[in-house]
Design an enzyme around this catalytic site. Sequence first.
Site, PDB file in Angstrom:
ATOM      1  N   HIS A 144      -3.619 -16.016  11.743  1.00  0.00           N
ATOM      2  CA  HIS A 144      -4.421 -16.030  10.508  1.00  0.00           C
ATOM      3  C   HIS A 144      -4.930 -17.447  10.260  1.00  0.00           C
ATOM      4  CE1 HIS A 144      -3.797 -11.991   9.163  1.00  0.00           C
ATOM      5  NE2 HIS A 144      -2.497 -12.089   9.351  1.00  0.00           N
TER       6      HIS A 144
ATOM      7  N   TYR B 262     -11.498  -4.466   6.804  1.00  0.00           N
ATOM      8  CA  TYR B 262     -10.485  -5.136   6.000  1.00  0.00           C
ATOM      9  C   TYR B 262     -10.257  -6.579   6.437  1.00  0.00           C
ATOM     10  CZ  TYR B 262      -5.920  -6.360   4.183  1.00  0.00           C
ATOM     11  OH  TYR B 262      -4.894  -7.012   3.567  1.00  0.00           O
ATOM     12  N   HIS B 263     -10.106  -6.772   7.754  1.00  0.00           N
ATOM     13  CA  HIS B 263      -9.743  -8.105   8.231  1.00  0.00           C
ATOM     14  C   HIS B 263     -10.877  -9.106   8.035  1.00  0.00           C
ATOM     15  CE1 HIS B 263      -7.153  -5.185  10.283  1.00  0.00           C
ATOM     16  NE2 HIS B 263      -6.221  -6.072  10.016  1.00  0.00           N
TER      17      HIS B 263
ATOM     18  N   TYR C  44       1.671   0.327   4.249  1.00  0.00           N
ATOM     19  CA  TYR C  44       1.906  -0.460   5.473  1.00  0.00           C
ATOM     20  C   TYR C  44       3.312  -1.047   5.406  1.00  0.00           C
ATOM     21  CZ  TYR C  44       0.340  -3.822   9.115  1.00  0.00           C
ATOM     22  OH  TYR C  44       0.146  -4.552  10.260  1.00  0.00           O
TER      23      TYR C  44
ATOM     24  N   ASP D 199       1.117 -16.934  14.990  1.00  0.00           N
ATOM     25  CA  ASP D 199       0.351 -16.575  13.798  1.00  0.00           C
ATOM     26  C   ASP D 199      -1.135 -16.891  13.988  1.00  0.00           C
ATOM     27  OD1 ASP D 199      -0.645 -16.242  11.258  1.00  0.00           O
ATOM     28  OD2 ASP D 199       0.228 -18.100  10.480  1.00  0.00           O
TER      29      ASP D 199
ATOM     30  N   LYS E   3      -1.910 -24.740  13.970  1.00  0.00           N
ATOM     31  CA  LYS E   3      -1.359 -23.382  13.849  1.00  0.00           C
ATOM     32  C   LYS E   3      -0.260 -23.278  14.902  1.00  0.00           C
ATOM     33  CE  LYS E   3      -2.499 -20.238  11.913  1.00  0.00           C
ATOM     34  NZ  LYS E   3      -2.082 -19.759  10.565  1.00  0.00           N
TER      35      LYS E   3
HETATM   36  C1  SCA Z   1      -8.596  16.132   3.520  1.00  0.00           C
HETATM   37  N1  SCA Z   1      -8.900  17.144   4.338  1.00  0.00           N
HETATM   38  C2  SCA Z   1      -9.700  17.973   3.689  1.00  0.00           C
HETATM   39  C3  SCA Z   1      -9.868  17.448   2.391  1.00  0.00           C
HETATM   40  N2  SCA Z   1      -9.169  16.308   2.309  1.00  0.00           N
HETATM   41  N3  SCA Z   1     -10.290  19.097   4.074  1.00  0.00           N
HETATM   42  C4  SCA Z   1     -11.063  19.738   3.176  1.00  0.00           C
HETATM   43  N4  SCA Z   1     -11.253  19.307   1.906  1.00  0.00           N
HETATM   44  C5  SCA Z   1     -10.673  18.182   1.476  1.00  0.00           C
HETATM   45  N5  SCA Z   1     -10.868  17.784   0.240  1.00  0.00           N
HETATM   46  C6  SCA Z   1      -8.414  17.307   5.718  1.00  0.00           C
HETATM   47  C7  SCA Z   1      -8.933  16.245   6.664  1.00  0.00           C
HETATM   48  O1  SCA Z   1     -10.173  16.619   7.230  1.00  0.00           O
HETATM   49  C8  SCA Z   1      -7.834  16.182   7.710  1.00  0.00           C
HETATM   50  O2  SCA Z   1      -7.958  17.173   8.672  1.00  0.00           O
HETATM   51  C9  SCA Z   1      -6.593  16.463   6.895  1.00  0.00           C
HETATM   52  O3  SCA Z   1      -7.011  17.128   5.713  1.00  0.00           O
HETATM   53  C10 SCA Z   1      -5.832  15.168   6.545  1.00  0.00           C
HETATM   54  O4  SCA Z   1      -6.587  14.422   5.619  1.00  0.00           O
HETATM   55  P1  SCA Z   1      -7.290  13.047   5.908  1.00  0.00           P
HETATM   56  O5  SCA Z   1      -8.290  12.856   4.852  1.00  0.00           O
HETATM   57  O6  SCA Z   1      -7.794  12.944   7.294  1.00  0.00           O
HETATM   58  O7  SCA Z   1      -6.078  12.030   5.630  1.00  0.00           O
HETATM   59  P2  SCA Z   1      -5.112  11.310   6.633  1.00  0.00           P
HETATM   60  O8  SCA Z   1      -4.468  12.252   7.578  1.00  0.00           O
HETATM   61  O9  SCA Z   1      -4.228  10.492   5.789  1.00  0.00           O
HETATM   62  O10 SCA Z   1      -6.060  10.363   7.478  1.00  0.00           O
HETATM   63  C11 SCA Z   1      -6.762   9.353   6.862  1.00  0.00           C
HETATM   64  C12 SCA Z   1      -7.581   8.585   7.870  1.00  0.00           C
HETATM   65  C13 SCA Z   1      -6.659   8.075   8.981  1.00  0.00           C
HETATM   66  C14 SCA Z   1      -8.612   9.529   8.503  1.00  0.00           C
HETATM   67  C15 SCA Z   1      -8.301   7.466   7.173  1.00  0.00           C
HETATM   68  O11 SCA Z   1      -7.377   7.423  10.015  1.00  0.00           O
HETATM   69  C16 SCA Z   1      -5.598   7.148   8.475  1.00  0.00           C
HETATM   70  O12 SCA Z   1      -4.542   7.569   8.054  1.00  0.00           O
HETATM   71  N6  SCA Z   1      -5.783   5.822   8.532  1.00  0.00           N
HETATM   72  C17 SCA Z   1      -4.792   4.898   8.111  1.00  0.00           C
HETATM   73  C18 SCA Z   1      -4.969   3.602   8.751  1.00  0.00           C
HETATM   74  C19 SCA Z   1      -3.921   2.589   8.329  1.00  0.00           C
HETATM   75  O13 SCA Z   1      -2.885   2.913   7.779  1.00  0.00           O
HETATM   76  N7  SCA Z   1      -4.172   1.336   8.561  1.00  0.00           N
HETATM   77  C20 SCA Z   1      -3.280   0.283   8.190  1.00  0.00           C
HETATM   78  C21 SCA Z   1      -3.879  -0.931   8.522  1.00  0.00           C
HETATM   79  P3  SCA Z   1      -8.524  16.883  10.142  1.00  0.00           P
HETATM   80  O14 SCA Z   1      -7.736  15.728  10.658  1.00  0.00           O
HETATM   81  O15 SCA Z   1      -8.296  18.118  10.896  1.00  0.00           O
HETATM   82  O16 SCA Z   1      -9.965  16.535   9.958  1.00  0.00           O
HETATM   83  S1  SCA Z   1      -2.956  -2.276   7.889  1.00  0.00           S
HETATM   84  C22 SCA Z   1      -3.711  -3.657   8.504  1.00  0.00           C
HETATM   85  O17 SCA Z   1      -4.343  -3.644   9.535  1.00  0.00           O
HETATM   86  C23 SCA Z   1      -3.660  -4.896   7.653  1.00  0.00           C
HETATM   87  C24 SCA Z   1      -2.653  -5.845   7.984  1.00  0.00           C
HETATM   88  C25 SCA Z   1      -2.681  -6.444   9.349  1.00  0.00           C
HETATM   89  O18 SCA Z   1      -1.709  -6.255  10.059  1.00  0.00           O
HETATM   90  O19 SCA Z   1      -3.640  -7.132   9.717  1.00  0.00           O
HETATM   91  N1  5AD Z   2       4.739  -4.890   5.389  1.00  0.00           N
HETATM   92  C1  5AD Z   2       3.978  -4.685   4.300  1.00  0.00           C
HETATM   93  N2  5AD Z   2       2.797  -5.252   4.088  1.00  0.00           N
HETATM   94  C2  5AD Z   2       2.341  -6.100   5.004  1.00  0.00           C
HETATM   95  N3  5AD Z   2       1.206  -6.822   5.070  1.00  0.00           N
HETATM   96  C3  5AD Z   2       1.229  -7.498   6.227  1.00  0.00           C
HETATM   97  N4  5AD Z   2       2.354  -7.247   6.900  1.00  0.00           N
HETATM   98  C4  5AD Z   2       3.060  -6.377   6.179  1.00  0.00           C
HETATM   99  C5  5AD Z   2       4.309  -5.727   6.354  1.00  0.00           C
HETATM  100  N5  5AD Z   2       5.036  -5.931   7.439  1.00  0.00           N
HETATM  101  C6  5AD Z   2       0.134  -6.769   4.096  1.00  0.00           C
HETATM  102  C7  5AD Z   2      -0.039  -7.977   3.230  1.00  0.00           C
HETATM  103  C8  5AD Z   2      -1.102  -8.781   3.866  1.00  0.00           C
HETATM  104  C9  5AD Z   2      -1.944  -7.719   4.494  1.00  0.00           C
HETATM  105  C10 5AD Z   2      -2.629  -8.204   5.722  1.00  0.00           C
HETATM  106  O1  5AD Z   2      -1.072  -6.639   4.818  1.00  0.00           O
HETATM  107  O2  5AD Z   2      -0.565  -7.528   2.015  1.00  0.00           O
HETATM  108  O3  5AD Z   2      -1.851  -9.495   2.930  1.00  0.00           O
END
Ligand code: SCA
Ligand code: 5AD
Length: 681
Positions: free
Chosen positions: A563, A201-202, A47, A561, A557
Site C-alpha cells: 500500500h 475499490y482499490h 471481509y 506491504d 516501504k
Molecule cells: C439476487 N438474485 C436474484 C435477486 N437477487 N434473482 C432474482 N431477483 C433478485 N432480486 C440471484 C442472483 O442472480 C444470484 O443467482 C443469487 O440470487 C445470489 O445473489 P447475488 O446477487 O449474486 O449475491 P451474491 O451471491 O452475494 O454475489 C454477489 C456478487 C459476488 C455477484 C457481487 O461476486 C460477490 O459475492 N462478490 C463479493 C466480492 C468480495 O467479497 N470482495 C471482497 C473484496 P445466480 O448466481 O444464479 O445469478 S475485499 C478487498 O479486496 C479489499 C481489501 C484488500 O484486500 O485489498
Molecule cells: N479483515 C477485515 N478487514 C480488512 N481490511 C483489510 N484487511 C482486512 C482483514 N483481514 C479492510 C480494511 C481496509 C480495507 C482494504 O479492507 O478496511 O481499509
Amino acid sequence: MQNHKPYYTRDDISDLPHLSSLPGEAPFVRGPFESMYRQKPWTIRQYTGFASAEESNAAFKRCLAEGGQGLSVAFDLATHLGFDSDHPAAQADVGRTGVAIDSVEDMKRLFAGIDLSQVSVSMTMNGAVLPIMATFIVAAEESGVPRQQLRGTIQNDILKEFMVRNTYIFEPEPSIRISTDVVEYLSQELPNFNSMSISGYHFQEAGAEPALELALTLANARAYLDQIADRGIDLDAFCHRLSFFFGVGMNFFDEIAKLRAARLLWSEEVERRGATSDRAKRMKMHCQTSGWSLTAQEPQNNLIRTTIEAMAAVFGGTQSLHTNAYDEALSLPTDHSARLARNTQLILQHETGICDVADPWGGSYMMEALTQAMVNKVRGYVDDIDAQGGVIAAIESGWVRDRIHESAAQTQAATDSGRRPIIGVNRFVSDEELQSSTRQIDAESLIGEQRHRLQQLRERRDDEAVDHALAALSASARQQQGNLLALTVDAIRARATLGECTRALLLSWPRYRALSRFSPNAYAESRRHDASWRRAQRRVETFSLNNLRNPSILIVKLGLDGHDRGARVVAAALANAGFRVELSPLFSTPQQVLQQLHKTGFDAIGISLLSGAHLALVQELKTALDREGYADLPLFLGGVIPKEDQTRLEAIGIQHVFGPGTPMERIVESILARVALNATE
Ligand code: SCA
Ligand code: 5AD
C-alpha cells in the site's frame, strides 16, 4: 469538492435516454433485478481473516451466527505473494493482514464445519490465484461437495495489482495468461462460481475520485473481455460470471450515481460486443465502504461515516456489501467492532424499510442528472485511455499511477488546508483520548505452528507425485500449453504447497519488480497560498540556506506491504516543501535500504507500514542501521499503528509516529526539527 448545482429541475434531465427503463431492464441503471431487495436483500459479506486457519474459521462461524450471509476471505501478504509461511522473506508478515494458507490442509481447516454447498465464499486473491483457487477446489472435493454446487467469487483481477494494489507475482503478460486460465477452467468446471471480481475499490483507496475509479475498472474489464473472447468463450453464456467491486466513500450523491452509471456503461459495453441476453448485460457488484475515509482520531466517528457510505451503496443497488469496522484506521477489527460493522447492515435491512423499494432515487432530477454526468465523465477518461492504445499501454507509460497519485495528493492537500472538512481531524478537534483496544496477532506461535504443519505435510506425502505434478506445471508455463489451474489442482491434490506451486512457475517467469514514483508538484499546487504550508516551506528554505544544501529523506516501504498511497503523497509533499526525497522500491529489505544509504547519504528515513508488521520490521532495520554505523540517523514511521505499540517503537528508536490524517506541514516540520538538531551537532 463536489460540483453540484444548488438545485436541479426537469430541464436537467429532459433528454436523458435511460430515463424510461425500469429496475431489471437494460441498461440496468435502476438495478440488475426487477424485484431487487424485496426478493433478496444484498448479501452481508464481511471481509475477514487473520492469523491461523482455525482462528479465521472461528471468526467465520461467529460472523454467520451473528447475521452474516456470505463469507469473504482475507489472506495474509505472504500468501498473496506466493510465499509459504516458513519463507525467510515472509516472516514479519505471516498472519498479519489476513489468514495464512500454505496447503490444502490449511484450506480444509479454514472451512471446517461450514457447508460449502450452502454458503457462498468470496476470496480476495490475485497474484497467487492458482494455488488458492486450487486449494479451495480440492478442499471442497475432499469434503464431498460437488464442484457444480460451489458458489462464490475469486477476485482474480490482476491488472489493478499493477496499477495500485501491488500484490502481483509475475510480469503482466504471464499474469494475464494465469487469470484467463482461471476464467476458462471455472467456466467449465464451477459454473456457479464468479471467476473475476473486477475492482474499482482499490483505485478509490489509492486516491482516485469516483469517476476515475469507475473508468479504470471498466478499462480493465474491457481488457479482460478481449482475452476471454480470444479463448472463444461465448459472452452470452459467460458474462454473468464476471462480477464487479466498488469502493463507496463520503461523496454521498456521486457514489450512488457512480453505481447507477456503472451498470449502464457495462450493459452498453457487453451489448456492443454482441451479447444479447439480459443475464450477460446486467452488472452485479459488491461494495465496500471506504477505508481511506476512516480516521484514527475519535475512531467512533467512523461508525457514522460507514453507515452513510453503506446507505449510498444500497441506494446504488449493490448485491453484496462489506461495512468497515470503526477501528480500521488503527488495526484489524476486534470481535466487538466487527459485530457493530455487521449490525450496521442488519439495521439497514431490518429496521428501515430500505429494502421495500427498488431504486428509490430513480427519477430524481438531481440523481438522474448526476448519473448522466458520471457516464459522460467516465466516457471521457475511457477515451483518454483508448487514445494511448488501451489500458495496458496506460499502465506501462505510468499514466494510471500518475493520475491516481495526483488525485490522492490533491485530496490530501484539500484536507490539510481545511477545504475538505473532516470532523475530529481538521474541524471540531477534540483533545479527549478515547482508548479502544485493538486486535493483537501472536505471529510467533503462528509461524511455529505453520512450520510444523508444513513439515508434517512434506513427511506424509508422495514426493515423487508432487515433483511430477510440479514439473507438469513448469512445462505448461514454459510451453504456453495446457490450463494452469487444472495442473495446479493436480499438484495441490498431491500435497504440493502454495510456495512450491509458485516456485514451479518462477522457473519460467521471473518475479515482477516495479518502480515506485511520485510527482513533487502533485501535492502543493493548491496549497501555494496557504499560510501554514508556506511557513513549513520557509523553514525548509532557512535550513537549506544555513546548511548550503537541502535536507534529505529516504522514504521506505518494508516487508511485503504494497500500500503506497501514503508513502507517495508524503514523498510528494516533502519534496515540494524543499526536501531532497527518494522513494525506495516496494518490498525493500534492510540490506537494500543500506545500499541506498551508502550510495547517497540521507538526513532521515521515513518508513511507511500499514501491514501490522511494524514492530518486527522496524527492529530489523534499526539493528542493521546500528551495525553499519547509522545509529544516529533519525527514523520516522507512518501508517496504521495501534497506540499501544508507540512506546515500544520509540524504545526501538522511532522519533515520531504519524497516524492517518496527520497534516503534511506537521510531518515536514517535525522531521525538519530533528534533522536540524543533527546538523548543528
Ligand atoms: C439476487 N438474485 C436474484 C435477486 N437477487 N434473482 C432474482 N431477483 C433478485 N432480486 C440471484 C442472483 O442472480 C444470484 O443467482 C443469487 O440470487 C445470489 O445473489 P447475488 O446477487 O449474486 O449475491 P451474491 O451471491 O452475494 O454475489 C454477489 C456478487 C459476488 C455477484 C457481487 O461476486 C460477490 O459475492 N462478490 C463479493 C466480492 C468480495 O467479497 N470482495 C471482497 C473484496 P445466480 O448466481 O444464479 O445469478 S475485499 C478487498 O479486496 C479489499 C481489501 C484488500 O484486500 O485489498
Ligand atoms: N479483515 C477485515 N478487514 C480488512 N481490511 C483489510 N484487511 C482486512 C482483514 N483481514 C479492510 C480494511 C481496509 C480495507 C482494504 O479492507 O478496511 O481499509
